[in-house]
Design an enzyme around this catalytic site. Structure first.
Site, PDB file in Angstrom:
ATOM      1  N   ASP A 268      30.080  33.374  24.169  1.00 51.07           N
ATOM      2  CA  ASP A 268      30.136  34.262  22.931  1.00 51.07           C
ATOM      3  C   ASP A 268      30.645  35.147  24.176  1.00 51.07           C
ATOM      4  OD1 ASP A 268      30.906  36.321  21.277  1.00 51.07           O
ATOM      5  OD2 ASP A 268      28.714  37.010  21.563  1.00 51.07           O
TER       6      ASP A 268
ATOM      7  N   GLY B  76      34.928  36.981  18.774  1.00 48.08           N
ATOM      8  CA  GLY B  76      35.142  37.658  17.161  1.00 48.08           C
ATOM      9  C   GLY B  76      36.327  38.800  17.700  1.00 48.08           C
TER      10      GLY B  76
END
Length: 1293
Positions: free
Chosen positions: A413, A844
């Protein structure tokens, strides 16, 4: 005691089972039925609140435990052989003796299981007897009962700082706004306070709660483990329905904070509560070595089968050589002799009993011990200890330590993992005008250049919380105990913490203080509409909790009526800790002083409201990382609930904290938030109180959040929305029809500013508003309420209702927030890539932001060709894939030719230089069945892959795709709840205990606090664990085969009669005592290369990626070596004593001794680093052998008639020939292996051997000067690894 008809019990049990299978649960009040028996009450089919985590009863322990143990094939195999030994025709030893090994294993395991289960029983009893308050109709008040007495349908009251005993639907609270604050850190790891609100119509200010008047029915979903989802409705007698969700449910195990009392009706109890359904115990995975080892065990079974078959055929042939039955073959009771073929079959079974230790049953037990030792050393590594958080690495999965040394793909991430997750407000654009905040940027540059210790930041401890909040209760017990390992950290921290009342979590000036842009400040001072709306959206469009300092999570200082005692809290702590002994290593953590004082390290003027003021809170240790405080007063005389008191903010994310700080810097301060209104103080000190009509919370699908309020001045209904640019821009008023020309220009300019922010690596958010008409809102509200009251497809209907109203926005502006890289991230990524790992980033964020971060962390270089895939058409995606893949193939071919011509001169390969960037929609198309193979092949040619704008589900899908398609070992690392799916999908999951709660940690196999720790965890501990365990497993197979073959070779000289020349007791002792400790020590402590060398030469890690330590060839070489050594150990003594008159045990004793020497010295050859522990265990094993053997032969007069080992060892040790045979045979047996090691080290040394040779050199003779980190230059690394095979040099596995 009354007797109940068994048919009634069956009927009631079936009714409960049938109800559980239903789609919904209906709960009514128990008060009208209080006098009835339990079986006649309407909620009887639901679980009680008592819990039972132990498995056994006193009468069922032995049969149940044996049943569980015999589920293991190894135990079943050895018990079957022991029983087979009782058959007279096939027994090889005394039947009773054959039972001893398996009985010892079963007994030890049963004792361990029984002790663990008894501790669980004690903890359950203590927890079930904790006090709580239940309403009684007879006494018309809440009376004290025990947790186990709570039932579904009861009314329970919980006081402040008490733990909630069951899942309770909130019907009353002492808060005038109908709010209860609940701390859920013990369930989902989130450290912020969560608001729970009372159902409409059940909270009247100033009136006590009256459960006896409750006449409604609670209809909700059946129990599930989703902590973020709860749906149902309350049905009144007139059939009116009131919907509710998770925001009205108090969860078992959580703690009530900032609320004097709360009460409600129990909907789930005991094992049906969400906390218990989430408590699945420790995770269990099977490592790659273990899977391969199971295959090798089957090979040993096949080898055993052929050896027994040879013995059976040999025995049959041997019997056929006699013309008549020899005198030493005894006939049966009828005087008949067994036919030779049948005798051969019996001998086959007998040989299985004799050679049973060919199957290494003790290997599995040894592996468990080795992994426990490895985990201990990992958790004790001070290099992985975080001084700021006072936290060490956590090992939450005990079975896959060696997988850390075989990782080929790393999926990471971005936010909070590669970056600090400290959000700093940098820039904003409002109505198409960009404000750079140059002054604020200069301040941040100064702070960033200062020493990190001088930038005083007080962090919250983000250790993994237990199931219940009990760490706080240990403060008084542990406050006088200081860990010497963290003294330095405490001394340094004390400079910033002296003088406060307890540990609290504050944001640093780097995050909270924003210097306003002077141009924007002038616009705000004019109070123009768009600018006012922009900062109002920053201030109120969030989930920040506001409360006064006087109510901040203060603990109970005296004894309440609830009769909570320290023993009760201790029972909860014990219950959690005793759930499984395997969690003991997870719970290892440094102790810390809790009497340290915190104080604001900055000079504060109490008269200046613009300066942060740190509140004084009584003994608080579990506050939120984004907790801040500020003194707010009103000069206009308008009253606010927060006047003259310090206001505390607790944000659920760092983004919200940064935005509310920015709004406050411009004078827009939120001073109060309730479920029904929110109050904001404007720059002119005027208070605006907005009525909150509805809140549409953020979700990963919509990617936005909205709040619908009624404006206090205009009475208009306004919706403020924030979210990702893609989620806002596509829902603006249509550019080609409804949007005016100025609005078009604003949207275009804002989009350019957003692109600029993303290119600078900033996180972007768009803000918009919409004025809703009264009729439109009433119509939409009816749809919304219907969706809230639904149970079936509730999420879909809520999503549709949100999409229905979130459109036709008016764009206000956007913000750019900086999230800085963590320390040493570029160096860590470079080291991982040098180790042969492919690093992917799944985020994201926008593509531009991700690319900027990728360059910053050295994931991408300036020379790389970055290919960006962003399309909405599958045909375009297919064409781009084909073209890019063709170029990649041609480039790979050219690189291969280049390597072929130049490998002799360079010694290194040309790595691919393609970087792939792909967004979420394009990724979905690329992973379709039609394109997935091309996509995976393209990824193999890429140096780095960045997946942007991806959902949590897409993250896990990518990990699964690469793992299954390429059959590689994968690792996923993340810090947030959106990374849980990815972490669980990988072979190894790493959780970062950062500032987004602990959900990622609780779902992970290992937990660290900084990304840089991943380098040491993999390159050092991963390498060590893999090498140690691989070598130990191979050694175990060798040891068993070498020893059991002595018995096999003897069969050729005893007519294959399954006779053993070694006493059976000594055979048991050989594996149980004499040779058990050395391999365990070998697997725990052997160190092939030092940690500094492994960090300096990451290329050494590639050995595990290519499974060099444990290959099929390695296994068979060890087996062949075992056969050779057994031949030597048998035939040299045989030739020595051939023709003599020594007895069978006198013949076998030298062989047994020689075998011990050979096996021990074989291990000595394999050991790479010797310590005192190595010497003690190796010498101790030999000494124990002689002591036990001498004692046994001295006292065993008739242990194994007709041949007994009495005084045999003493006679052998008095014979010089015994010593000559032992020395000569051991040397001959080990000579080939020793010679092989010498020749290999001289003619073809491995990279690890070269590294060890460098370690032995003085620092002055090392090849080249070391840099500041002690790492060797890359050119010398190439020289060191010149002889590494070509496959090791490719970065792609």
């Amino acid at each position: 005691m009354t007797w109940t008809d068994p048919l009634t019990l069956i009927r009631h049990g079936w009714a409960r089972h049938k109800d559980t299978e239903g789609p919904i649960r209906r709960v009514v009040s128990n008060l009208p039925f209080e006098d009835l028996k339990k079986r006649d009450q309407p909620n009887r089919q639901y679980e009680g609140n008592g819990i039972k985590t132990n498995k056994y009863r006193l009468w069922s322990f032995i049969p149940m435990n044996l049943f569980e143990q015999f589920h293991r094939m190894a135990n079943l195999y050895f018990m079957g052989l022991a029983i087979l030994n009782f058959v007279p025709m096939v027994n090889a030893f005394q039947p009773e003796v054959a039972l001893i090994p398996i009985c010892i294993i079963l007994a030890l395991t049963a004792v361990k299981d029984g002790w663990e289960d008894f501790r669980r029983y004690q903890a359950d009893q203590q927890l079930n007897n904790m006090p709580c308050f239940i309403f009684s109709r007879k006494q018309m008040c809440f009376v004290e009962r025990r947790w186990k007495d709570v039932r579904v349908g009861d009314f329970v009251r919980v006081l402040s700082n008490q733990i909630i005993p069951a899942d309770i639907l909130l019907l009353h609270t002492s808060d005038p706004n109908g709010v209860c604050h609940m701390e859920t850190a013990n369930l989902d790891g989130e450290t912020s306070l969560n608001q729970r609100k009372v159902l409409p119509g059940f909270s009247t200010l100033g009136e006590p709660f009256q459960p006896q008047t409750f006449d409604s029915t609670v209809v909700c979903e059946n129990p599930n483990n989703n902590l973020n989802l709860f749906k149902g409705y309350l049905e009144r007698p007139d059939k009116r329905r009131t919907g509710f969700g998770i925001d009205s449910l108090l969860l078992r195990g959580c703690t009530v904070r900032n609320t004097d009392e709360a009460a409600g009706i129990v909907v789930y109890a005991g094992h049906e509560t969400k906390s218990m359904l989430n408590n699945s115990g420790p995770r269990c995975k099977r490592s790659k070595i273990e899977r391969k080892m199971n295959t090798d065990v089957l090979f040993c079974v096949v080898l055993l089968f052929f050896m027994c078959l040879i013995a059976a055929l040999g025995h049959t042939i041997w019997l056929e050589t006699f013309d008549s039955e020899p005198p030493y073959i005894v006939p049966d009771s009828n005087g008949n002799y067994t036919p030779s073929v049948l005798a051969g079959f019996y001998m086959f079974l007998t040989m299985i009993i004799l050679l049973q230790i060919m199957i290494p049953v003790s290997l599995y037990v040894s592996i468990e011990l080795v992994k426990m030792g490895q985990i201990y050393f990992i958790t004790q590594d001070l290099e992985l200890y975080d001084e700021e958080l006072d936290t060490r690495v956590q090992c939450r999965s005990l079975n896959i330590t060696e997988d850390l040394g075989q990782i080929q793909y790393v999926f990471s991430d971005k936010t909070g993992t590669l970056t600090q997750n400290k959000m700093v407000f940098r820039r904003c654009t409002i109505m198409g005008t960009e404000y750079s905040h140059a002054e604020n940027a200069a301040r941040l540059a100064v702070l960033n250049g200062a020493n990190e210790e001088e930038e005083v930041t007080i962090y919250q401890q983000t250790k993994l919380p237990p199931l219940f909040p009990l760490d706080e209760l240990q403060d008084t017990q542990d406050k006088n105990h200081t860990n010497p390992q963290v003294t330095a950290a405490n001394l340094r921290r004390s400079k910033a913490t002296a003088g406060a009342q307890g540990d609290m979590a504050f944001s640093s000036p780097l995050e909270t203080v924003v210097v306003p842009d002077w141009k924007l400040k002038l616009e705000v001072d004019h109070q123009t509409g768009p600018y006012l709306d922009f900062f109002l959206s920053l201030a109120i469009c969030n989930t920040v909790v506001v409360s006064t300092v006087t109510s901040q999570r203060q603990r109970v200082t005296g004894r309440r009526n609830s009769s909570y005692s320290s023993s009760s809290f201790s029972s909860m702590r014990d219950w959690f800790r005793k759930r499984s002994v395997q969690k003991v290593f997870t719970c290892m953590k440094f102790s810390r002083r809790t009497d340290e004082k915190l104080a604001d390290p900055f000079v504060i003027d109490d008269d200046d409201p613009d300066i942060l003021h740190i509140p004084r809170v009584s003994d608080t240790t579990e506050d939120h990382p984004y907790f801040i405080s500020r003194k707010v007063t009103s000069n206009k005389g308008k009253h606010s609930p927060a006047d003259s008191e310090e206001v505390c903010y607790e944000a659920h994310s760092p983004d919200e904290a940064a935005l509310i700080h920015a709004a406050k810097a411009y004078g827009f301060t939120m001073v109060e938030r309730t479920p029904h209104h929110v109050t904001v103080k404007l720059p002119n000190d005027v208070l605006m109180k907005f009525e909150v009509l509805d809140v549409l919370t953020f979700d990963s699908t919509r990617r936005r959040m909205s709040i619908i309020v009624r404006h206090p001045d205009t009475n208009e209904i306004i919706m403020y929305t924030k979210g990702a640019d893609s989620a806002i821009m596509e829902r603006l008023r249509d550019v080609f029809s409804d949007m005016s020309q100025p609005d078009k220009q604003i949207a275009v300019k804002t989009q350019k500013d957003l692109d600029m922010y993303a290119e600078d690596g900033l996180r972007t958010l768009c803000f918009a508003k919409k004025v809703i008409g009264e009729d439109e809102y009433r119509a939409w509200s009816a749809i919304r309420q219907e969706a809230l009251s639904a149970i079936d497809e509730k999420e879909e209907r809520l999503m549709d209702s949100a999409n229905c109203i979130e459109n036709n926005f008016s764009l206000l502006g956007a913000t750019g927030i900086e999230d800085r890289l963590q320390e040493n991230v570029p160096e860590s990524i470079q080291a991982l890539r040098r180790a042969g790992m492919q690093v992917w980033v799944l985020t994201g964020d926008k593509a531009e932001t991700a690319i900027n971060i990728a360059y910053s962390c050295k994931l991408l270089d300036n020379e790389d060709l970055v290919v960006t895939f962003t399309t909405m058409k599958k045909s375009v995606c297919k064409m781009r894939l084909e073209d890019t893949l063709g170029e990649a193939r041609r480039s790979a071919g050219m690189n291969s030719q280049f390597r072929g011509h130049n490998a002799t001169f360079t010694g290194s390969s040309v790595e691919p230089s393609i970087g792939l960037v792909i967004d979420g929609p394009t990724l979905s198309m690329a992973m379709s069945d039609e394109l997935v193979d091309q996509f995976v092949e393209l990824c193999k040619h890429c140096r780095a892959v960045l997946c942007c704008r991806v959902t949590p589900l897409q993250k896990s899908d990518v990990v699964k795709l690469i793992r299954h398609k390429l059959r590689v070992m994968t690792l996923a690392i993340g810090d947030g709840a959106n990374d849980v799916n990815m972490i669980q999908a990988a072979d190894v999951g790493i959780g970062v205990s950062g500032q987004e709660g602990m959900q990622a940690v609780m779902a992970s196999d290992f937990a660290i606090t900084r990304f840089k720790h991943l380098q040491r965890l993999l390159l050092v501990h991963g390498h060590w664990c893999y090498s140690r365990l691989a070598n130990m497993v191979i050694y175990f197979f060798y040891k068993n085969v070498a020893y059991v073959n002595l018995l096999f070779w003897y069969q050729f000289f005893c007519g294959f009669s399954a006779t053993a020349m070694i006493d059976y007791w000594l055979m048991i002792f050989f594996n149980l005592f004499f040779t058990s400790a050395p391999p365990i020590m070998f697997g725990i402590m052997d160190k092939e290369v030092s940690d500094s060398t492994l960090l300096s030469l990451p290329e050494l890690y590639r050995r595990g990626q290519h499974t060099e330590g444990y290959r099929r060839s390695t296994f068979w070489i060890a087996i062949l070596d075992a056969f050779y050594q057994s031949l030597v150990c048998f035939f040299i003594p045989y030739w020595t004593y051939n023709g003599s008159d020594i007895g069978i045990f006198s013949f076998g004793t030298p062989m047994n001794t020689i075998s011990l020497f050979t096996i021990i010295l074989h291990l000595a050859i394999e050991i790479k680093s010797w310590t005192v522990v190595h010497w003690a265990i190796m010498i101790g094993s030999v000494v124990m052998y002689f002591i036990v053997t001498l004692a046994y032969s001295a006292i065993c007069i008739s242990c194994n008639p007709p041949s007994d080992p009495y005084w045999i060892m003493h006679k052998q040790m008095a014979d010089p020939m015994f010593y000559l045979v032992c020395i000569l045979t051991t040397v001959v047996a080990l000579l080939p292996r020793y010679t092989f090691h010498v020749l290999k080290g001289t003619l073809a040394p491995s990279s690890h051997l070269r590294a060890r040779q460098l370690e032995r050199l003085p620092p002055s003779l090392l090849p080249g000067a070391e840099d500041q980190r002690g790492a060797w230059p890359r050119r010398h690394v190439r020289v060191l690894l010149t002889r590494v095979p070509e496959t090791h040099k490719n970065s792609a596995p």
